[in-house]
Design a protein around this motif. Sequence first.
Motif, PDB file in Angstrom:
ATOM      1  N   ALA A  77      -4.667  -4.007   0.087  1.00 58.60           N
ATOM      2  CA  ALA A  77      -5.486  -2.648   0.617  1.00 58.60           C
ATOM      3  C   ALA A  77      -6.452  -1.935  -0.462  1.00 58.60           C
ATOM      4  CB  ALA A  77      -4.293  -1.573   0.951  1.00 58.60           C
ATOM      5  N   ASN A  78      -7.432  -1.572  -0.121  1.00 60.33           N
ATOM      6  CA  ASN A  78      -8.585  -1.172  -0.919  1.00 60.33           C
ATOM      7  C   ASN A  78      -9.168  -0.180  -0.196  1.00 60.33           C
ATOM      8  OD1 ASN A  78      -8.342  -2.991  -3.147  1.00 60.33           O
ATOM      9  ND2 ASN A  78      -9.111  -4.538  -1.612  1.00 60.33           N
TER      10      ASN A  78
ATOM     11  N   THR B 296      -8.287   0.748  -5.408  1.00 56.54           N
ATOM     12  CA  THR B 296      -7.572  -0.617  -5.191  1.00 56.54           C
ATOM     13  C   THR B 296      -6.136  -0.437  -5.077  1.00 56.54           C
ATOM     14  OG1 THR B 296      -7.409  -2.983  -5.797  1.00 56.54           O
ATOM     15  CG2 THR B 296      -7.627  -1.492  -7.619  1.00 56.54           C
TER      16      THR B 296
ATOM     17  N   ASP C  54     -10.089  -3.899   2.938  1.00 55.38           N
ATOM     18  CA  ASP C  54      -8.775  -4.881   2.787  1.00 55.38           C
ATOM     19  C   ASP C  54      -9.004  -6.258   2.658  1.00 55.38           C
ATOM     20  OD1 ASP C  54      -7.581  -2.492   2.787  1.00 55.38           O
ATOM     21  OD2 ASP C  54      -6.438  -2.959   4.481  1.00 55.38           O
TER      22      ASP C  54
ATOM     23  N   GLU D 152       0.795  -1.132  -0.208  1.00 55.88           N
ATOM     24  CA  GLU D 152       0.002   0.105  -0.009  1.00 55.88           C
ATOM     25  C   GLU D 152       0.849   1.263  -0.073  1.00 55.88           C
ATOM     26  OE1 GLU D 152      -1.882   3.495   1.790  1.00 55.88           O
ATOM     27  OE2 GLU D 152      -0.365   2.166   2.971  1.00 55.88           O
TER      28      GLU D 152
ATOM     29  N   ARG E  74     -11.942   1.334   4.855  1.00 53.68           N
ATOM     30  CA  ARG E  74     -10.797   0.579   3.874  1.00 53.68           C
ATOM     31  C   ARG E  74     -11.294  -0.823   4.041  1.00 53.68           C
ATOM     32  NH1 ARG E  74      -5.424   1.635   4.741  1.00 53.68           N
ATOM     33  NH2 ARG E  74      -4.841  -0.369   4.129  1.00 53.68           N
TER      34      ARG E  74
END
Length: 383
Positions: free
Chosen positions: A52-53, A135, A47, A25, A45
């Motif tokens: 990690a998103n 993303t 994730d 990330e 978040r």
Amino acid sequence: MPHTPLDPARLTVDLIRCASVTPEEGGALQVLQKVLTEAGFFCTRVDRGGVANLFARWGEKRAARSFGFNGHTDVVPVGDVAAWSVPPFDGVEKDGMLWGRGATDMKSGVAAFVAAAVDFVRDTPPDGAVILTITGDEEGDAVDGTVALLDWMEGNGERMTACLVGEPTCPERMGEMIKIGRRGSLSAWFTLTGVQGHSAYPHRAKNPLPAMARLMDRLASHTLDEGTAHFDPSTLAVVTIDTGNPAVNVIPAQCRATVNIRFNDAHDSAKLMDWMQRELDKVSEEFGVSGEMQVKVSGESFLTPPGALSDLVAHAVETETGVVPVLSTTGGTSDARFVKEHCPVVEFGLVGQNMHQVDERVEVAQIHQLKAIYARILRDFFA
């Protein structure tokens, strides 16, 4: 009191300085979450699987209409650092260009739609919602990236009416191309197994090499189609044939080969897999060898037919650039292949000539121009 506009070039620099090589990330999503939270976006978040998103929404959860942007902050590896003119994660600006890994693909695109969204909701709060899905896994396997975000949205009642993916889409000139679809992609790995033997006594062996040559020729020489209304003809490329045999007096027992198919909307992956399996079975029987096939589907082909969404984006592009964009389905895959299952989606972004290259860079003026295009799209959508 008017707000100070958010500078997309400055935000791009901040993102480039985050070394977010897939799947790291690198702090990039943290930078964006801070900016968006301060602007009144609900952020969370999403994730999954070590990826990690970030999901961000301004407006009501169940708004009657919502416009979404999708993008990624992960980047490909830098390669030979010594070959770069500037350190790849310094975000150096010189000669009207912004240099660094991700400058084109696609931290500038993310910065442009974040800046456009923040200014838009601050200055002219819309009757609806603005949703951003970002993303950290587009350049990787893409299993736990945009797919994870869409899964989370489905489970939490979040919905986009339409979405724009901010990938670079213009081959040479800003504004010249909008992507309204993408070809599907699959790779197939073949293994043919015979019987090893002495090359002086080929009748005592079963050589898999001629069989593999025949199979690859049948696959590569076959015309998949002649193209469709919005797509070029599908293609099949033989990318490797391997035996690993260094001896000239040995007929090997095995041979392996790999093909990649980029296919249009005349096909789906299941039909192509059936065709390849039939060809494999024919060759295996003909040469008396055994055959195996493994397939990975990266994405199915899809098309968002020309209409309201492509017209909206095309009008904004032409107004801000003076260029009439063409609607295209060329290029590789993108995360739009996942978004299309959720809502209508198109892609528009910068000129992508040097993405993934050493000395990746973008014109600073183009970043501001892209923000203006995205801002106009939002204004027109909610008008």
